[in-house]
Write an enzyme that holds these catalytic residues in place. Structure first.
Site, PDB file in Angstrom:
ATOM      1  N   HIS A   1       0.325  13.412 -29.981  1.00  0.00           N
ATOM      2  CA  HIS A   1      -0.077  12.055 -29.618  1.00  0.00           C
ATOM      3  C   HIS A   1      -0.788  11.386 -30.793  1.00  0.00           C
ATOM      4  CE1 HIS A   1      -2.511   8.937 -27.599  1.00  0.00           C
ATOM      5  NE2 HIS A   1      -1.459   8.844 -26.827  1.00  0.00           N
TER       6      HIS A   1
ATOM      7  N   ARG B   1       0.822  -1.236   0.000  1.00  0.00           N
ATOM      8  CA  ARG B   1       0.000   0.000   0.000  1.00  0.00           C
ATOM      9  C   ARG B   1       0.854   1.283   0.000  1.00  0.00           C
ATOM     10  NH1 ARG B   1      -2.989  -3.292   3.437  1.00  0.00           N
ATOM     11  NH2 ARG B   1      -4.840  -4.078   2.383  1.00  0.00           N
TER      12      ARG B   1
ATOM     13  N   LYS C   1       2.884  11.477 -11.398  1.00  0.00           N
ATOM     14  CA  LYS C   1       1.995  10.617 -12.192  1.00  0.00           C
ATOM     15  C   LYS C   1       2.648   9.246 -12.334  1.00  0.00           C
ATOM     16  CE  LYS C   1      -0.649  13.785 -15.080  1.00  0.00           C
ATOM     17  NZ  LYS C   1      -0.905  14.231 -16.448  1.00  0.00           N
TER      18      LYS C   1
ATOM     19  N   HIS D   1       8.401  10.409 -29.063  1.00  0.00           N
ATOM     20  CA  HIS D   1       7.429  11.244 -28.349  1.00  0.00           C
ATOM     21  C   HIS D   1       7.785  12.735 -28.474  1.00  0.00           C
ATOM     22  CE1 HIS D   1       4.595  12.661 -25.386  1.00  0.00           C
ATOM     23  NE2 HIS D   1       5.591  13.180 -24.686  1.00  0.00           N
TER      24      HIS D   1
ATOM     25  N   GLU E   1      10.272  18.840 -25.099  1.00  0.00           N
ATOM     26  CA  GLU E   1       9.572  19.123 -23.830  1.00  0.00           C
ATOM     27  C   GLU E   1      10.197  20.343 -23.139  1.00  0.00           C
ATOM     28  OE1 GLU E   1       6.844  17.784 -22.497  1.00  0.00           O
ATOM     29  OE2 GLU E   1       6.624  15.788 -23.396  1.00  0.00           O
TER      30      GLU E   1
ATOM     31  N   HIS F   1       0.676  18.208 -27.123  1.00  0.00           N
ATOM     32  CA  HIS F   1       0.499  16.766 -26.957  1.00  0.00           C
ATOM     33  C   HIS F   1      -0.721  16.211 -27.683  1.00  0.00           C
ATOM     34  CE1 HIS F   1       3.698  17.210 -24.116  1.00  0.00           C
ATOM     35  NE2 HIS F   1       3.671  15.932 -23.792  1.00  0.00           N
TER      36      HIS F   1
ATOM     37  N   LYS G   1       7.534  23.109 -13.920  1.00  0.00           N
ATOM     38  CA  LYS G   1       6.630  21.991 -13.608  1.00  0.00           C
ATOM     39  C   LYS G   1       6.305  21.959 -12.118  1.00  0.00           C
ATOM     40  CE  LYS G   1       5.261  17.368 -14.520  1.00  0.00           C
ATOM     41  NZ  LYS G   1       5.403  16.125 -15.216  1.00  0.00           N
TER      42      LYS G   1
ATOM     43  N   GLU H   1      -4.370  17.574 -11.687  1.00  0.00           N
ATOM     44  CA  GLU H   1      -4.757  17.938 -13.055  1.00  0.00           C
ATOM     45  C   GLU H   1      -6.234  18.305 -13.191  1.00  0.00           C
ATOM     46  OE1 GLU H   1      -3.120  15.348 -16.047  1.00  0.00           O
ATOM     47  OE2 GLU H   1      -3.807  16.644 -17.670  1.00  0.00           O
TER      48      GLU H   1
ATOM     49  N   ASN I   1       0.010  19.820 -21.357  1.00  0.00           N
ATOM     50  CA  ASN I   1      -0.288  19.059 -22.579  1.00  0.00           C
ATOM     51  C   ASN I   1      -0.061  19.871 -23.853  1.00  0.00           C
ATOM     52  OD1 ASN I   1      -1.051  16.706 -21.225  1.00  0.00           O
ATOM     53  ND2 ASN I   1      -3.112  17.507 -20.855  1.00  0.00           N
TER      54      ASN I   1
ATOM     55  N   ARG J   1      -2.573  22.159 -14.545  1.00  0.00           N
ATOM     56  CA  ARG J   1      -1.657  21.083 -14.997  1.00  0.00           C
ATOM     57  C   ARG J   1      -1.968  20.642 -16.419  1.00  0.00           C
ATOM     58  NH1 ARG J   1       0.854  16.180 -11.324  1.00  0.00           N
ATOM     59  NH2 ARG J   1       2.135  15.325 -12.985  1.00  0.00           N
TER      60      ARG J   1
HETATM   61  N1  GLY Z   1       3.307  14.884 -18.281  1.00  0.00           N
HETATM   62  C1  GLY Z   1       2.321  15.795 -17.895  1.00  0.00           C
HETATM   63  C2  GLY Z   1       2.111  15.859 -16.429  1.00  0.00           C
HETATM   64  O1  GLY Z   1       2.926  15.421 -15.665  1.00  0.00           O
HETATM   65  O2  GLY Z   1       1.089  16.348 -16.021  1.00  0.00           O
END
Ligand code: GLY
Length: 359
Positions: free
Chosen positions: A255, A124, A146, A268, A188, A251, A230, A240, A248, A244
């Site tokens: 994508h 956990r 993430k 990417h 990026e 993207h 970031k 998000e 994107n 956040r």
């Molecule tokens: N890669 C986008 C984020 O971390 O929100």
């Protein structure tokens, strides 16, 4: 090994705050930072012996008397699935690791996301730390919490938010990365600068030649700027719900181009570069904005990134755009670039986007 340049960025998330250490040679901090997390065994997750960094990390930890259990994953996005996560869990369980475990991901974004998901679910939740060794993972995936893996229905559809205890971005580890991979990661960085401000874009313009050639000091500046940007956005919107989503930028179309080529054609980062070109076109054609497209293209080209959108965006990419997961009722929540530091989210009808892109 001496650190030539060094920056520490703090991700402010109350009791889950942590530091991202950026520099040349800063991986020497690994044993000390791990010892701050207690005396548990380290579960070292990586994806192969072809680069020296996992073995070096193991040696540096073992030299302090720490038990290290290694879990080697197969390389590549196609292995970002639940069976690979099981391998992480089972490596720990078969070695009788207990809940004091410290999971350490050494590698690129796939290794980082899988290690983080494994750490967030093993017993956990056990301590997680990241030593990203690709530019993409330094400036994006290793920071912000993430985690996840892919399903047949799409990328990263199952995951958690789980913050690391620290991240070490040592730009010296990029020296063993194929040049094209490192350059793709610069997309990026450009995205980060466009989200940040004029000064950040001007810094990349001044450093462009050095960045393309892998100059360490220029790379530390670029990674530092990206991580600061970031960290600010994640502190404001960890889950998000708003700001956040700006990450994107580039993207949505990027994508779609990647997906149309089965994630094997463009990298990417190359998709993100093309996606930013598309975002400027959509902003101009659909929303009457006047983004400085020429400036963006010039910077991407100096860095060695692709800008020839029309050669990559085709009917197949267009059909993936329609299926984009951000699509709601015929519109896509699009990140609209206006000027450096001025971007916003706007719902744009998918048909208008397709018209702007010509397919
Ligand atoms: N890669 C986008 C984020 O971390 O929100």
């Amino acid at each position: 090994m001496t650190a030539k340049t060094h920056e520490v960025v703090r991700v402010e998330l109350a009791e889950r705050s942590y530091e991202v250490v950026i520099g040349a040679g800063v991986r020497e901090e690994l044993p000390r930072r791990v010892s701050d997390l207690g005396d548990g065994d380290v579960l070292l997750v990586h994806d192969g012996p072809d680069r020296p960094w996992p073995a070096e990390a193991r040696r540096s930890l073992e030299s302090t008397g720490r038990r290290v259990v290694e879990c080697m994953l197969p390389t590549g996005e196609e292995h970002k699935h639940i069976r690979t996560v099981e391998r992480i869990w089972d490596s720990a369980l078969e070695a009788d690791i207990d809940r004091r475990c410290i999971a350490l991901g050494v590698g690129g974004g796939v290794v980082g996301d899988l290690t983080a998901f494994g750490a967030s679910t093993l017993f956990r939740g056990v301590s997680l730390c990241q030593l990203p060794t690709t530019l993409l993972s330094m400036v994006d995936s290793s920071v912000g919490g993430k985690t996840g893996f892919n399903r047949p229905q799409g990328k990263n559809l199952v995951g958690t938010f789980y913050q690391p205890r620290f991240v070490i971005c040592d730009v010296e580890t990029l020296s063993t990365l194929p040049r094209e991979e490192r350059i793709a990661g610069l997309a990026e960085v450009v995205k980060s600068a466009w989200l940040e401000n004029e000064d950040a874009v001007a810094m990349l313009e001044a450093d462009a030649d050095g960045l393309r050639e892998g100059d360490l000091a220029a790379t530390v500046r670029a990674v530092g700027m990206s991580v600061r940007m970031k960290a600010r956005i994640v502190a404001e919107d960890e889950r998000e719900a708003g700001a956040r989503m700006l990450l994107n930028l580039g993207h949505t179309v990027g994508h779609a181009i990647e997906a149309a080529q089965g994630f094997r054609g463009v990298r990417h980062g190359e998709g993100v570069a093309l996606g930013m070109v598309a975002a400027c076109r959509v902003a101009r054609t659909c929303l009457g904005e006047t983004p400085d497209e020429g400036r963006l293209l010039a910077l991407l080209e100096r860095l060695g990134l692709p800008t020839n959108l029309d050669d990559h965006y085709d009917a197949r990419a267009s059909s993936h755009l329609v299926a984009d997961k951000k699509r709601r009722g015929g519109s896509i929540r699009f990140v609209v670039p206006t000027a450096p530091g001025r971007t916003r989210l706007e719902a744009v009808p998918v048909d208008e986007i397709r018209r702007a892109l010509g397919v």
